[in-house]
Structure formats: C-alpha cells, structure tokens
Design a protein around this motif. Structure first.
Motif, PDB file in Angstrom:
ATOM      1  N   VAL A 195       2.893  -2.459  -3.041  1.00 34.68           N
ATOM      2  CA  VAL A 195       2.561  -1.806  -1.782  1.00 34.68           C
ATOM      3  C   VAL A 195       3.380  -0.531  -1.602  1.00 34.68           C
ATOM      4  CG1 VAL A 195       2.695  -2.026   0.738  1.00 34.68           C
ATOM      5  CG2 VAL A 195       1.758  -3.889  -0.636  1.00 34.68           C
ATOM      6  N   ARG A 196       4.671  -0.606  -1.904  1.00 30.12           N
ATOM      7  CA  ARG A 196       5.517   0.581  -1.770  1.00 30.12           C
ATOM      8  C   ARG A 196       5.128   1.659  -2.780  1.00 30.12           C
ATOM      9  NH1 ARG A 196      10.362   0.083   1.065  1.00 30.12           N
ATOM     10  NH2 ARG A 196      10.543   2.314   0.607  1.00 30.12           N
ATOM     11  N   GLY A 230       4.083   5.251  -1.578  1.00 28.94           N
ATOM     12  CA  GLY A 230       4.839   6.413  -2.057  1.00 28.94           C
ATOM     13  C   GLY A 230       3.969   7.428  -2.755  1.00 28.94           C
ATOM     14  N   PHE A 231       3.048   6.960  -3.589  1.00 33.11           N
ATOM     15  CA  PHE A 231       2.142   7.883  -4.272  1.00 33.11           C
ATOM     16  C   PHE A 231       1.284   8.643  -3.264  1.00 33.11           C
ATOM     17  CE2 PHE A 231      -1.743   9.014  -6.558  1.00 33.11           C
ATOM     18  CZ  PHE A 231      -1.216   9.625  -7.690  1.00 33.11           C
ATOM     19  N   ALA A 232       0.799   7.925  -2.230  1.00 31.61           N
ATOM     20  CA  ALA A 232      -0.007   8.582  -1.191  1.00 31.61           C
ATOM     21  C   ALA A 232       0.807   9.629  -0.450  1.00 31.61           C
ATOM     22  CB  ALA A 232      -0.549   7.534  -0.217  1.00 31.61           C
ATOM     23  N   ASP A 233       2.064   9.300  -0.114  1.00 27.15           N
ATOM     24  CA  ASP A 233       2.915  10.273   0.577  1.00 27.15           C
ATOM     25  C   ASP A 233       3.151  11.509  -0.285  1.00 27.15           C
ATOM     26  OD1 ASP A 233       3.064   8.560   2.712  1.00 27.15           O
ATOM     27  OD2 ASP A 233       5.020   7.717   2.140  1.00 27.15           O
ATOM     28  N   GLY A 234       3.333  11.296  -1.591  1.00 31.70           N
ATOM     29  CA  GLY A 234       3.535  12.437  -2.481  1.00 31.70           C
ATOM     30  C   GLY A 234       2.313  13.327  -2.573  1.00 31.70           C
ATOM     31  N   VAL A 235       1.123  12.718  -2.605  1.00 28.46           N
ATOM     32  CA  VAL A 235      -0.112  13.516  -2.642  1.00 28.46           C
ATOM     33  C   VAL A 235      -0.279  14.308  -1.353  1.00 28.46           C
ATOM     34  CG1 VAL A 235      -2.628  13.372  -2.716  1.00 28.46           C
ATOM     35  CG2 VAL A 235      -1.262  11.982  -4.272  1.00 28.46           C
ATOM     36  N   VAL A 295      -7.308   6.439   3.351  1.00 29.55           N
ATOM     37  CA  VAL A 295      -8.252   5.312   3.331  1.00 29.55           C
ATOM     38  C   VAL A 295      -8.118   4.521   2.035  1.00 29.55           C
ATOM     39  CG1 VAL A 295     -10.689   4.680   3.356  1.00 29.55           C
ATOM     40  CG2 VAL A 295      -9.858   6.456   4.893  1.00 29.55           C
ATOM     41  N   LEU A 296      -8.063   5.206   0.898  1.00 28.54           N
ATOM     42  CA  LEU A 296      -7.941   4.504  -0.373  1.00 28.54           C
ATOM     43  C   LEU A 296      -6.610   3.765  -0.479  1.00 28.54           C
ATOM     44  CD1 LEU A 296      -9.469   7.114  -2.860  1.00 28.54           C
ATOM     45  CD2 LEU A 296     -10.484   4.970  -2.078  1.00 28.54           C
ATOM     46  N   ALA A 297      -5.526   4.380   0.015  1.00 33.25           N
ATOM     47  CA  ALA A 297      -4.220   3.724  -0.047  1.00 33.25           C
ATOM     48  C   ALA A 297      -4.205   2.462   0.806  1.00 33.25           C
ATOM     49  CB  ALA A 297      -3.129   4.684   0.405  1.00 33.25           C
ATOM     50  N   ARG A 298      -4.759   2.544   2.007  1.00 31.39           N
ATOM     51  CA  ARG A 298      -4.775   1.358   2.872  1.00 31.39           C
ATOM     52  C   ARG A 298      -5.674   0.267   2.307  1.00 31.39           C
ATOM     53  NH1 ARG A 298      -5.036   4.707   8.590  1.00 31.39           N
ATOM     54  NH2 ARG A 298      -2.786   5.098   8.759  1.00 31.39           N
ATOM     55  N   THR A 299      -6.778   0.668   1.713  1.00 34.97           N
ATOM     56  CA  THR A 299      -7.652  -0.324   1.095  1.00 34.97           C
ATOM     57  C   THR A 299      -6.953  -1.010  -0.068  1.00 34.97           C
ATOM     58  OG1 THR A 299      -9.600   0.970   1.718  1.00 34.97           O
ATOM     59  CG2 THR A 299      -9.883  -0.683  -0.003  1.00 34.97           C
ATOM     60  N   ALA A 300      -6.291  -0.211  -0.914  1.00 34.98           N
ATOM     61  CA  ALA A 300      -5.580  -0.782  -2.062  1.00 34.98           C
ATOM     62  C   ALA A 300      -4.448  -1.689  -1.613  1.00 34.98           C
ATOM     63  CB  ALA A 300      -5.037   0.344  -2.946  1.00 34.98           C
ATOM     64  N   MET A 301      -3.718  -1.289  -0.572  1.00 34.59           N
ATOM     65  CA  MET A 301      -2.627  -2.135  -0.081  1.00 34.59           C
ATOM     66  C   MET A 301      -3.151  -3.442   0.503  1.00 34.59           C
ATOM     67  SD  MET A 301       0.263   0.428   1.534  1.00 34.59           S
ATOM     68  CE  MET A 301      -0.839   1.487   2.479  1.00 34.59           C
ATOM     69  N   SER A 302      -4.299  -3.388   1.169  1.00 33.87           N
ATOM     70  CA  SER A 302      -4.890  -4.618   1.704  1.00 33.87           C
ATOM     71  C   SER A 302      -5.266  -5.575   0.581  1.00 33.87           C
ATOM     72  CB  SER A 302      -6.127  -4.279   2.538  1.00 33.87           C
ATOM     73  OG  SER A 302      -5.803  -3.462   3.638  1.00 33.87           O
TER      74      SER A 302
END
Length: 364
Positions: A99-100, A104-109, A132-139
């Motif tokens: 999850v982190r 982190g990757f989303a924040d960097g992008v 949206v993709l980051a939240r979906t992947a984390m879910s």
C-alpha cells in the motif's frame, strides 16, 4: 542456570533469531541508502522508496524470522503457533508495504505534474488517472491481504478463498461485477482510463453547476458554485449523461439572450456589444458576435456570443454583457424595450404618418 538455558530446546532458534533480526535491520539500512541514491534521478521511484522505508523495516526482520522458524526442529513446543503468528505479521506488513509503495509511486507521479498552473489540462488528466488507479490498487491489495490472513486459519480458509474470488484475484471480472460495492471499482478503472471526468473539471450534473473536487474509490465529490457538495457514485458517470465543460479545453463560448422590440436598430446594438466585450478583461480575444436568433408575436430575441478562457470568466463576461446591453437600451432606446402595446386604428394611422407615437402604458 546457564546449563539449563543452553539445554533448552528453543535456545538455538532464539539465538539465531537474535542474530538474524539485527542483520536484517542492517541490510535494510544499507539497502535503503543505496536505493535512495540509485532512484534519485527518477522522482516516482524515489518517492516510492522513501514511502516504503517504515514498512520495509518491519518486513525484513519478519522474513528472517520466518526462515529461522521454518528451519527449526519440528518437535519444538508451540512451533506451529509461533510460525502462524509470524506469518500473520508478515502478511500484514507486506500488505502495508504494498500500500505504501503504491501511494509513494502515485505521490511521485503527481509531483512531476503540478496542477496549480494556468494550462493544467494534462496535469489534471494525470492527477485523475493516478489517484483513481492508486486507490483501486490499494483496495485490491487490502482485500487480498485480508483474505490471505483468513486463509491461514483452517476454519476460515473457505471464507478467505471466497473473498479472494469475489475481489478478483481468481475471477476478477465476474467477482467485481457481481457485487455492487466492487462495481464502483470497475467504474473507477473506466474513469481513470477513459477519463470522462477529471479533478477540477467543470460539470453540470442533475441541474447543478460545479467542479470535481475529489474522486475516491466509490464516489465523486462535486463542489457546487454556492459551496454545497454533491456526492455521486462513480457508476453514475458511466451510466448517465452529464455535461463536461472542460473535457478537452477550459475555453468556453458563452451566450447572452436579450429580448427587444421589433423597432430596435441592430447597428447601434452591435457597436455597443463590441465596445463592452473588447473592454472586458474576461474576454480572451477569440470571438464575439450579435444575431437575431428568434422572433415571437411580441419581441425579437437577440443573442450575443462571446468567448473566455475559463467557465468562471465566461459566466462573469456573460453577466457583464447582459447588464451592459440592458443599460444601453434603457438609456438610448427605452421605447424599444419589450412591452405590451395596445393600438387603435387611429394610432396605427398616426404611426404610418410620423415617428412620434404615444404608446400605452404596460398593464399592471
């Protein structure tokens, strides 16, 4: 006492653990320094490495302990429970790490595409897709982690397997489509890829004008112009029509409608429109015009078109043009404002003979 401690069945295992845990922490420290230096030219990977520092400090010692407990003699008392507890901790820590890493990757992008610039269309596109993709992947990672922890218990293994199947690890399409809560995840993926809406887009939904303030894994928050919030499920934007005023560009063509009497001359009105529009700072210089677009039995409809860089500026420009036209007509041509007129045959003849005509007052 020392002899008893040395003779304890767990002595060798715990001694190995006391050596392995500091060694794992040392590897984490050295590896973290190396990875930070290697990934510095890549902001997204560098942000991911920084974000994974804390969970990795927990994962590596747990991996070392897992290897030691797996190599321990099978006849040790409570070894099965210790292995199970260590495995649960490792699954939880690994889930946290994943999850982190995604966050982190989303924040960097997002850091590479700031949205606080004038032309932020590309930045808003990246912002929407990434969030949206980051939240979906984390879910998905959280559901998978919970399911794997359940599957370590013999009595709950079937529940864990069912959860994995419904979440889509085994049958992702059928599992997600079968559950309403997961249908929003599919809608989120469609919104992230097709992007019918983006963060900060201007929408007209359910008769309300507002901006997309937030897109979560299950709903969209629309900030209405009067600071209210309209909450809509993600699936709404896949299944129902709505207006997007900033789909490809924030530039907008605004329209103003004014009704006037048939006697109103268009030449002075066009000159006044040109003066108002060119003097307005909201106008972007692209286009404006004035046309008679409709006629009823009492009045004619005059339409003014003018362009602005954003929807907010277009609204202000429309108000300014509308106010200016009404003021001009009241000041220069009050006799041609819309009104109900009643004329006798004598008044019609007088109108045909000369320009001075006494008009009846509007009815109350």
């Amino acid at each position: 006492m020392n002899q008893e401690l040395l003779a304890h069945p767990w002595f060798g295992t715990w001694l190995a653990a006391l050596i392995a845990v500091p060694l794992a922490l040392l590897i984490h420290r050295i590896g973290g320094v190396v990875l930070k230096r290697i990934t510095r030219p890549a902001p997204a990977l560098h942000a991911m490495v920084l974000n994974c520092n804390a969970p990795a400090r927990l994962v590596l010692p747990l991996v070392a302990l897992l290897l030691i407990f797996q190599a321990a003699p099978e006849d040790l008392r409570f070894l099965g429970s210790v292995r199970h507890f260590n495995g649960l901790l490792l699954i939880a820590a690994t889930t946290w790490l994943a999850v982190r890493a995604i966050s982190g990757f989303a924040d960097g992008v997002l850091a590479q595409h700031p949205s606080d610039v004038a032309d932020n269309l590309q930045a808003r596109r990246v912002l929407t897709q990434t969030r949206v993709l980051a939240r979906t992947a984390m879910s998905v990672v959280l559901v998978a982690g919970g399911a794997m922890m359940l599957m370590t218990f013999p009595g709950a293994r079937q529940v864990g397997a069912s959860l994995l199947a419904s979440a889509g690890v085994i049958g992702i399409v059928a599992g997600l489509a079968a559950k309403p809560v997961f249908s929003n995840l599919i809608a989120g993926l469609q919104i992230a890829l097709a992007q019918p809406i983006r963060i900060d887009d201007v929408l007209v939904v359910e008769g309300e004008w507002g901006r997309v303030e937030e897109i979560t894994g299950t709903f969209v928050v629309l900030k209405i112009w009067d600071d209210r919030r309209l909450i809509l499920p993600l699936s709404y934007f896949i299944e129902k029509p709505f207006q997007n005023w900033t789909r490809h560009s924030s530039q907008l063509l605004g329209s103003v409608f004014v009704h006037a009497d048939y006697g109103m001359p268009m030449g002075p009105l066009r000159e006044e429109v040109e003066r108002i529009v060119k003097a307005a700072p909201e106008w972007d210089g692209r286009f404006f015009n004035l046309q008679v677009t409709d006629a009823t039995e009492r009045t004619m409809q005059v339409r003014v078109l003018c362009t602005a860089a954003t929807s907010s500026l277009a609204f202000d420009l429309r108000c300014k043009v509308r106010e200016g036209l009404i003021g001009f007509m009241r000041r220069e041509y009050p006799q041609f404002l819309p009104r109900m007129r009643i004329e006798s045959e004598g008044m019609q003849a007088a109108r045909a003979e000369g320009p001075m005509v006494q008009e009846a007052a509007p009815p109350h």
